[in-house]
Design a protein around this motif. Structure first.
Motif, PDB file in Angstrom:
ATOM      1  N   GLU A   1       0.808  -1.206   0.000  1.00  9.40           N
ATOM      2  CA  GLU A   1       0.000   0.000   0.000  1.00  9.40           C
ATOM      3  C   GLU A   1       0.848   1.265   0.000  1.00  9.40           C
ATOM      4  O   GLU A   1       0.319   2.359  -0.065  1.00  9.40           O
ATOM      5  CB  GLU A   1      -0.926   0.010   1.220  1.00  9.40           C
ATOM      6  N   GLU A   2       2.171   1.101   0.081  1.00  8.34           N
ATOM      7  CA  GLU A   2       3.029   2.273   0.183  1.00  8.34           C
ATOM      8  C   GLU A   2       3.027   3.098  -1.103  1.00  8.34           C
ATOM      9  O   GLU A   2       3.314   4.269  -1.093  1.00  8.34           O
ATOM     10  CB  GLU A   2       4.457   1.840   0.529  1.00  8.34           C
ATOM     11  N   ASP A   3       2.760   2.455  -2.212  1.00  2.00           N
ATOM     12  CA  ASP A   3       2.821   3.158  -3.475  1.00  2.00           C
ATOM     13  C   ASP A   3       1.497   3.055  -4.206  1.00  2.00           C
ATOM     14  O   ASP A   3       1.426   2.538  -5.310  1.00  2.00           O
ATOM     15  CB  ASP A   3       3.965   2.603  -4.324  1.00  2.00           C
TER      16      ASP A   3
ATOM     17  N   ARG B   1       4.802  13.612 -12.643  1.00  2.00           N
ATOM     18  CA  ARG B   1       5.883  13.915 -11.697  1.00  2.00           C
ATOM     19  C   ARG B   1       5.553  13.427 -10.285  1.00  2.00           C
ATOM     20  O   ARG B   1       6.416  12.914  -9.573  1.00  2.00           O
ATOM     21  CB  ARG B   1       6.155  15.420 -11.684  1.00  2.00           C
ATOM     22  N   GLU B   2       4.291  13.572  -9.891  1.00  2.43           N
ATOM     23  CA  GLU B   2       3.902  13.166  -8.545  1.00  2.43           C
ATOM     24  C   GLU B   2       4.079  11.662  -8.354  1.00  2.43           C
ATOM     25  O   GLU B   2       4.556  11.210  -7.299  1.00  2.43           O
ATOM     26  CB  GLU B   2       2.447  13.548  -8.279  1.00  2.43           C
ATOM     27  N   VAL B   3       3.740  10.884  -9.381  1.00  3.00           N
ATOM     28  CA  VAL B   3       3.899   9.436  -9.289  1.00  3.00           C
ATOM     29  C   VAL B   3       5.378   9.076  -9.260  1.00  3.00           C
ATOM     30  O   VAL B   3       5.815   8.220  -8.486  1.00  3.00           O
ATOM     31  CB  VAL B   3       3.202   8.736 -10.473  1.00  3.00           C
ATOM     32  N   ALA B   4       6.172   9.743 -10.108  1.00  4.72           N
ATOM     33  CA  ALA B   4       7.613   9.482 -10.149  1.00  4.72           C
ATOM     34  C   ALA B   4       8.273   9.815  -8.816  1.00  4.72           C
ATOM     35  O   ALA B   4       9.171   9.098  -8.356  1.00  4.72           O
ATOM     36  CB  ALA B   4       8.264  10.274 -11.282  1.00  4.72           C
ATOM     37  N   GLU B   5       7.826  10.896  -8.181  1.00  2.00           N
ATOM     38  CA  GLU B   5       8.385  11.256  -6.875  1.00  2.00           C
ATOM     39  C   GLU B   5       8.007  10.223  -5.813  1.00  2.00           C
ATOM     40  O   GLU B   5       8.770   9.970  -4.880  1.00  2.00           O
ATOM     41  CB  GLU B   5       7.896  12.640  -6.460  1.00  2.00           C
ATOM     42  N   GLY B   6       6.827   9.604  -5.977  1.00  2.00           N
ATOM     43  CA  GLY B   6       6.385   8.612  -5.007  1.00  2.00           C
ATOM     44  C   GLY B   6       7.197   7.342  -5.023  1.00  2.00           C
ATOM     45  O   GLY B   6       7.158   6.565  -4.059  1.00  2.00           O
ATOM     46  N   ILE B   7       7.945   7.091  -6.108  1.00  2.00           N
ATOM     47  CA  ILE B   7       8.777   5.888  -6.184  1.00  2.00           C
ATOM     48  C   ILE B   7      10.259   6.257  -6.305  1.00  2.00           C
ATOM     49  O   ILE B   7      11.061   5.482  -6.831  1.00  2.00           O
ATOM     50  CB  ILE B   7       8.359   5.001  -7.370  1.00  2.00           C
ATOM     51  N   SER B   8      10.608   7.447  -5.826  1.00  2.00           N
ATOM     52  CA  SER B   8      12.000   7.893  -5.941  1.00  2.00           C
ATOM     53  C   SER B   8      12.910   7.249  -4.906  1.00  2.00           C
ATOM     54  O   SER B   8      14.111   7.101  -5.131  1.00  2.00           O
ATOM     55  CB  SER B   8      12.075   9.417  -5.815  1.00  2.00           C
ATOM     56  N   GLY B   9      12.355   6.845  -3.760  1.00  2.00           N
ATOM     57  CA  GLY B   9      13.162   6.189  -2.740  1.00  2.00           C
ATOM     58  C   GLY B   9      13.476   4.754  -3.122  1.00  2.00           C
ATOM     59  O   GLY B   9      12.766   4.128  -3.918  1.00  2.00           O
ATOM     60  N   ARG B  10      14.536   4.226  -2.545  1.00  2.00           N
ATOM     61  CA  ARG B  10      14.965   2.869  -2.899  1.00  2.00           C
ATOM     62  C   ARG B  10      13.894   1.840  -2.569  1.00  2.00           C
ATOM     63  O   ARG B  10      13.585   0.971  -3.391  1.00  2.00           O
ATOM     64  CB  ARG B  10      16.260   2.536  -2.155  1.00  2.00           C
ATOM     65  N   ARG B  11      13.316   1.946  -1.387  1.00  2.00           N
ATOM     66  CA  ARG B  11      12.299   0.971  -0.979  1.00  2.00           C
ATOM     67  C   ARG B  11      11.037   1.115  -1.812  1.00  2.00           C
ATOM     68  O   ARG B  11      10.451   0.105  -2.246  1.00  2.00           O
ATOM     69  CB  ARG B  11      11.968   1.159   0.504  1.00  2.00           C
ATOM     70  N   GLU B  12      10.619   2.338  -2.069  1.00  2.00           N
ATOM     71  CA  GLU B  12       9.408   2.558  -2.854  1.00  2.00           C
ATOM     72  C   GLU B  12       9.587   2.076  -4.296  1.00  2.00           C
ATOM     73  O   GLU B  12       8.673   1.480  -4.870  1.00  2.00           O
ATOM     74  CB  GLU B  12       9.039   4.046  -2.845  1.00  2.00           C
TER      75      GLU B  12
ATOM     76  N   GLN C   1      11.652  -0.281  -5.316  1.00  2.00           N
ATOM     77  CA  GLN C   1      11.693  -1.736  -5.314  1.00  2.00           C
ATOM     78  C   GLN C   1      10.287  -2.322  -5.228  1.00  2.00           C
ATOM     79  O   GLN C   1       9.964  -3.298  -5.910  1.00  2.00           O
ATOM     80  CB  GLN C   1      12.548  -2.228  -4.146  1.00  2.00           C
ATOM     81  N   ALA C   2       9.448  -1.710  -4.394  1.00  2.00           N
ATOM     82  CA  ALA C   2       8.065  -2.173  -4.271  1.00  2.00           C
ATOM     83  C   ALA C   2       7.320  -1.990  -5.590  1.00  2.00           C
ATOM     84  O   ALA C   2       6.522  -2.848  -5.992  1.00  2.00           O
ATOM     85  CB  ALA C   2       7.357  -1.427  -3.140  1.00  2.00           C
ATOM     86  N   ALA C   3       7.578  -0.867  -6.280  1.00  2.00           N
ATOM     87  CA  ALA C   3       6.932  -0.621  -7.563  1.00  2.00           C
ATOM     88  C   ALA C   3       7.372  -1.644  -8.605  1.00  2.00           C
ATOM     89  O   ALA C   3       6.563  -2.159  -9.378  1.00  2.00           O
ATOM     90  CB  ALA C   3       7.242   0.796  -8.043  1.00  2.00           C
ATOM     91  N   LEU C   4       8.665  -1.968  -8.626  1.00  2.00           N
ATOM     92  CA  LEU C   4       9.170  -2.953  -9.579  1.00  2.00           C
ATOM     93  C   LEU C   4       8.596  -4.341  -9.295  1.00  2.00           C
ATOM     94  O   LEU C   4       8.293  -5.098 -10.226  1.00  2.00           O
ATOM     95  CB  LEU C   4      10.699  -2.993  -9.533  1.00  2.00           C
ATOM     96  N   GLU C   5       8.436  -4.677  -8.023  1.00  2.00           N
ATOM     97  CA  GLU C   5       7.861  -5.972  -7.680  1.00  2.00           C
ATOM     98  C   GLU C   5       6.401  -6.056  -8.117  1.00  2.00           C
ATOM     99  O   GLU C   5       5.950  -7.096  -8.615  1.00  2.00           O
ATOM    100  CB  GLU C   5       7.992  -6.212  -6.177  1.00  2.00           C
TER     101      GLU C   5
END
Length: 210
Positions: free
Chosen positions: A34-36, A147-158, A160-164
């Motif tokens: 749910e983080e992303d 941009r808002e979506v891209a910023e939401g997955i800018s962190g390493r953990r976020e 990785q969760a998006a890629l999974e």
């Protein structure tokens, strides 16, 4: 008297902070999936997963071409917050017969079409690059991300969760590929089906092509 005043002040500050600390502890921890939510919603949008799938299908067909293709992999690269917002997909493989390798440098649609590149792929404005050893890389700007979506997955953990999440979605659409994250990208590697044993009756297994 001064030390008494300081002690009373410290106690008051502790009592004042307790409700805030308690509220923070009562807040439920969001599950990782749910983080992303913004990325998940983007995937479900008309310009998300469907556009990625369309581009990957076109590249998959090129890799399977008897003269223009070869064993390799597909990749998906998500944009950075300070980038142009485009999600790039690519195919990289050795063009075994070098047909595409010889004409890719010209970047002329008619030349590529005459060599066998499908009009469906050319309509996506692919970029062809060649490397030594007969390697060919074909990349496409497949979908645009806000941009808002891209910023939401800018962190390493976020990220990785998006890629999974993306790997799970693409695995359903591309059962002939193994999807896994590699750094900041998602790789889709073809799997080969081994011939079933002659007498055992066991089902064939799939093995990633390395």
């Amino acid at each position: 008297m001064q030390w008494l005043f300081l002690a009373v002040l410290a106690a008051a500050m502790i009592l004042w902070r307790l409700p805030a600390v308690s509220r923070r502890r009562r807040q439920p921890v969001r599950p990782r999936e749910e983080e992303d939510g913004s990325f998940a919603r983007w995937l479900e949008s008309p310009g998300g997963l469907e556009e990625l799938t369309r581009a990957l299908r076109a590249l998959e067909e090129l890799m399977a071409h008897p003269e223009l293709g070869g064993p390799g992999f597909l990749s998906v690269r998500l944009p950075q917050p300070d980038g142009d917002g485009w999600v790039a997909v690519a195919a990289q493989y050795p063009n075994i017969q070098e047909t595409l390798y010889r004409c890719a440098a010209r970047q002329e649609p008619e030349v590529l079409a005459a060599a066998g590149v499908s009009r469906k792929l050319l309509a996506l404005s692919p970029v062809f690059e060649t490397e030594s050893g007969g390697m060919v890389a074909v990349s496409i700007r497949a979908a645009v991300m806000g941009r808002e979506v891209a910023e939401g997955i800018s962190g390493r953990r976020e990220r990785q969760a998006a890629l999974e999440l993306l790997a799970r979605q693409l695995a359903k659409r591309f059962p002939g590929f193994e999807a896994r994250s590699f750094g900041s990208e998602l790789l889709l590697t073809p799997v080969r089906r081994e011939a079933p044993p002659g007498k055992s009756g066991e089902s064939a297994e799939t093995t990633p092509v390395r």
